[in-house]
Design a protein around this motif. Structure first.
Motif, PDB file in Angstrom:
ATOM      1  N   LEU A 173       0.839  -1.191   0.000  1.00 29.06           N
ATOM      2  CA  LEU A 173       0.000   0.000   0.000  1.00 29.06           C
ATOM      3  C   LEU A 173       0.880   1.248   0.000  1.00 29.06           C
ATOM      4  N   ALA A 174       0.393   2.289  -0.618  1.00 29.44           N
ATOM      5  CA  ALA A 174       1.144   3.541  -0.648  1.00 29.44           C
ATOM      6  C   ALA A 174       1.446   4.002   0.779  1.00 29.44           C
ATOM      7  N   PRO A 175       2.676   4.447   1.061  1.00 34.47           N
ATOM      8  CA  PRO A 175       3.036   4.830   2.428  1.00 34.47           C
ATOM      9  C   PRO A 175       2.072   5.819   3.075  1.00 34.47           C
ATOM     10  N   MET A 176       1.589   6.805   2.328  1.00 31.56           N
ATOM     11  CA  MET A 176       0.654   7.777   2.911  1.00 31.56           C
ATOM     12  C   MET A 176      -0.642   7.089   3.332  1.00 31.56           C
ATOM     13  N   ASP A 177      -1.103   6.129   2.523  1.00 31.65           N
ATOM     14  CA  ASP A 177      -2.319   5.406   2.863  1.00 31.65           C
ATOM     15  C   ASP A 177      -2.077   4.481   4.051  1.00 31.65           C
ATOM     16  N   TYR A 178      -0.967   3.765   4.029  1.00 27.57           N
ATOM     17  CA  TYR A 178      -0.670   2.829   5.112  1.00 27.57           C
ATOM     18  C   TYR A 178      -0.632   3.553   6.463  1.00 27.57           C
ATOM     19  N   ALA A 179      -0.029   4.742   6.473  1.00 27.93           N
ATOM     20  CA  ALA A 179       0.118   5.482   7.719  1.00 27.93           C
ATOM     21  C   ALA A 179      -1.218   5.981   8.264  1.00 27.93           C
ATOM     22  N   ARG A 180      -2.172   6.288   7.375  1.00 30.00           N
ATOM     23  CA  ARG A 180      -3.428   6.871   7.851  1.00 30.00           C
ATOM     24  C   ARG A 180      -4.550   5.855   7.979  1.00 30.00           C
ATOM     25  N   PHE A 181      -4.422   4.697   7.342  1.00 22.92           N
ATOM     26  CA  PHE A 181      -5.477   3.692   7.404  1.00 22.92           C
ATOM     27  C   PHE A 181      -5.468   2.977   8.751  1.00 22.92           C
ATOM     28  N   SER A 182      -6.652   2.626   9.211  1.00 25.11           N
ATOM     29  CA  SER A 182      -6.760   1.758  10.379  1.00 25.11           C
ATOM     30  C   SER A 182      -6.478   0.313   9.954  1.00 25.11           C
ATOM     31  N   TYR A 183      -6.474  -0.587  10.917  1.00 26.14           N
ATOM     32  CA  TYR A 183      -6.141  -1.997  10.663  1.00 26.14           C
ATOM     33  C   TYR A 183      -7.002  -2.594   9.549  1.00 26.14           C
ATOM     34  N   TYR A 184      -8.302  -2.505   9.693  1.00 24.28           N
ATOM     35  CA  TYR A 184      -9.185  -3.128   8.699  1.00 24.28           C
ATOM     36  C   TYR A 184      -9.251  -2.321   7.402  1.00 24.28           C
ATOM     37  N   GLU A 185      -8.953  -1.044   7.456  1.00 22.15           N
ATOM     38  CA  GLU A 185      -8.845  -0.284   6.204  1.00 22.15           C
ATOM     39  C   GLU A 185      -7.669  -0.801   5.374  1.00 22.15           C
ATOM     40  N   LYS A 186      -6.575  -1.163   6.022  1.00 23.58           N
ATOM     41  CA  LYS A 186      -5.452  -1.767   5.302  1.00 23.58           C
ATOM     42  C   LYS A 186      -5.892  -3.081   4.653  1.00 23.58           C
ATOM     43  N   TRP A 187      -6.635  -3.888   5.385  1.00 26.21           N
ATOM     44  CA  TRP A 187      -7.135  -5.153   4.836  1.00 26.21           C
ATOM     45  C   TRP A 187      -7.956  -4.907   3.578  1.00 26.21           C
ATOM     46  N   LEU A 188      -8.903  -3.971   3.658  1.00 22.45           N
ATOM     47  CA  LEU A 188      -9.806  -3.745   2.526  1.00 22.45           C
ATOM     48  C   LEU A 188      -9.073  -3.147   1.330  1.00 22.45           C
ATOM     49  N   ALA A 189      -8.158  -2.225   1.573  1.00 29.29           N
ATOM     50  CA  ALA A 189      -7.419  -1.610   0.469  1.00 29.29           C
ATOM     51  C   ALA A 189      -6.571  -2.651  -0.259  1.00 29.29           C
ATOM     52  N   ALA A 190      -5.896  -3.504   0.496  1.00 30.10           N
ATOM     53  CA  ALA A 190      -5.078  -4.548  -0.117  1.00 30.10           C
ATOM     54  C   ALA A 190      -5.948  -5.575  -0.828  1.00 30.10           C
ATOM     55  N   LEU A 191      -7.102  -5.888  -0.245  1.00 29.50           N
ATOM     56  CA  LEU A 191      -8.019  -6.837  -0.874  1.00 29.50           C
ATOM     57  C   LEU A 191      -8.518  -6.302  -2.210  1.00 29.50           C
ATOM     58  N   ALA A 192      -8.852  -5.037  -2.261  1.00 28.64           N
ATOM     59  CA  ALA A 192      -9.295  -4.442  -3.529  1.00 28.64           C
ATOM     60  C   ALA A 192      -8.205  -4.546  -4.589  1.00 28.64           C
ATOM     61  N   ASP A 193      -6.957  -4.280  -4.192  1.00 26.93           N
ATOM     62  CA  ASP A 193      -5.846  -4.390  -5.141  1.00 26.93           C
ATOM     63  C   ASP A 193      -5.704  -5.822  -5.657  1.00 26.93           C
ATOM     64  N   LEU A 194      -5.831  -6.791  -4.757  1.00 19.85           N
ATOM     65  CA  LEU A 194      -5.692  -8.196  -5.151  1.00 19.85           C
ATOM     66  C   LEU A 194      -6.821  -8.629  -6.085  1.00 19.85           C
ATOM     67  N   LEU A 195      -8.039  -8.230  -5.771  1.00 17.82           N
ATOM     68  CA  LEU A 195      -9.188  -8.621  -6.597  1.00 17.82           C
ATOM     69  C   LEU A 195      -9.045  -8.085  -8.018  1.00 17.82           C
ATOM     70  N   VAL A 196      -8.557  -6.869  -8.152  1.00 19.92           N
ATOM     71  CA  VAL A 196      -8.345  -6.298  -9.480  1.00 19.92           C
ATOM     72  C   VAL A 196      -7.185  -7.004 -10.180  1.00 19.92           C
ATOM     73  N   ALA A 197      -6.081  -7.214  -9.457  1.00 25.42           N
ATOM     74  CA  ALA A 197      -4.896  -7.836 -10.059  1.00 25.42           C
ATOM     75  C   ALA A 197      -5.192  -9.247 -10.557  1.00 25.42           C
ATOM     76  N   LYS A 198      -6.074  -9.965  -9.865  1.00 19.64           N
ATOM     77  CA  LYS A 198      -6.390 -11.341 -10.242  1.00 19.64           C
ATOM     78  C   LYS A 198      -7.579 -11.432 -11.209  1.00 19.64           C
TER      79      LYS A 198
END
Length: 223
Positions: free
Chosen positions: A59-84
């Motif tokens: 995740l982009a450093p600015m996003d990682y720093a401001r996202f909460s725990y589950y926001e990190k999960w959802l952001a990474a999940l969205a990236d994976l779903l698109v990539a796959k």
């Protein structure tokens, strides 16, 4: 080069505040849904746990720093779903999926309990261990993925180039550095290594304090 998640020993991030033992499992209702989405998407079999960890680290450093725990999960999940190729960016933007047949591995409600309770073993047959309990070992420097530049690794940068003592030998396990990138499981012996806290941080909180890390054989060499 370390990623934003590799925070050990870094100043300026504030104190670690433990969650009370009697705290509810989810602080908000959407946290429960974030876990459900992650579980259901992972059940499709398009990636493994190491791939998902790497997605969160990317995740982009600015996003990682401001996202909460589950926001990190959802952001990474969205990236994976698109990539796959499971979801399109247009579907994400619209907030709804285009009509499609139900995936063959769709996780149904009645199967969720068993899926959560099931333990997934990562021990594998593999080469004999190079080191034994009591051996002194040194971690490689820098802490990097030897397969993919900038790839996933479980060796934290704060422990790179440090010398510790093997306290447990777990036998061969799936190597995350390869598994996260579709390069096979490449099992290696996994060790628990103890480091003097003063060696890692410059000063220990208390006399004799140690930090123990689970590290794969390719991370280690004789000092």
């Amino acid at each position: 080069m370390s990623r934003v998640h590799d925070m050990g020993g870094r100043y300026g991030d504030g104190a670690v505040v433990p969650v009370p033992q009697d705290a509810p499992p989810f602080a908000a209702e959407w946290h429960r849904k974030a876990l459900a989405l992650t579980l259901a998407a992972g059940g499709l079999g398009a990636w493994n746990i190491d791939t998902s960890r790497h997605a969160r680290e990317c995740l982009a450093p600015m996003d990682y720093a401001r996202f909460s725990y589950y926001e990190k999960w959802l952001a990474a999940l969205a990236d994976l779903l698109v990539a796959k190729g499971l979801v399109t960016r247009a579907e994400l933007a619209a907030g709804r999926a285009d009509p499609a047949p139900l995936h063959a591995r769709a996780l149904r409600g009645e199967a969720v309990g068993a899926a959560l309770a099931r333990r997934v073993p990562y021990a594998r047959p593999g080469p004999a261990p190079r080191f034994a309990v009591g051996d002194r070992v040194k971690t490689r420097l820098p802490a990097r993925n030897a397969f993919v530049a900038g790839g996933h690794t479980r060796l934290p940068s704060y422990a790179a180039g440090q010398t510790g003592t093997v306290v447990l030998v777990h036998g061969p396990h799936v190597l995350p550095d390869a598994n996260a990138h579709g390069l096979g499981e490449n099992p290696e012996t996994l060790y628990t290594v103890a480091f003097a806290a003063a060696d890692l941080w410059g000063a220990a909180e208390g006399p004799g304090d140690e930090v123990t890390l689970d590290l794969w054989q390719s991370y280690l060499e004789a000092p």
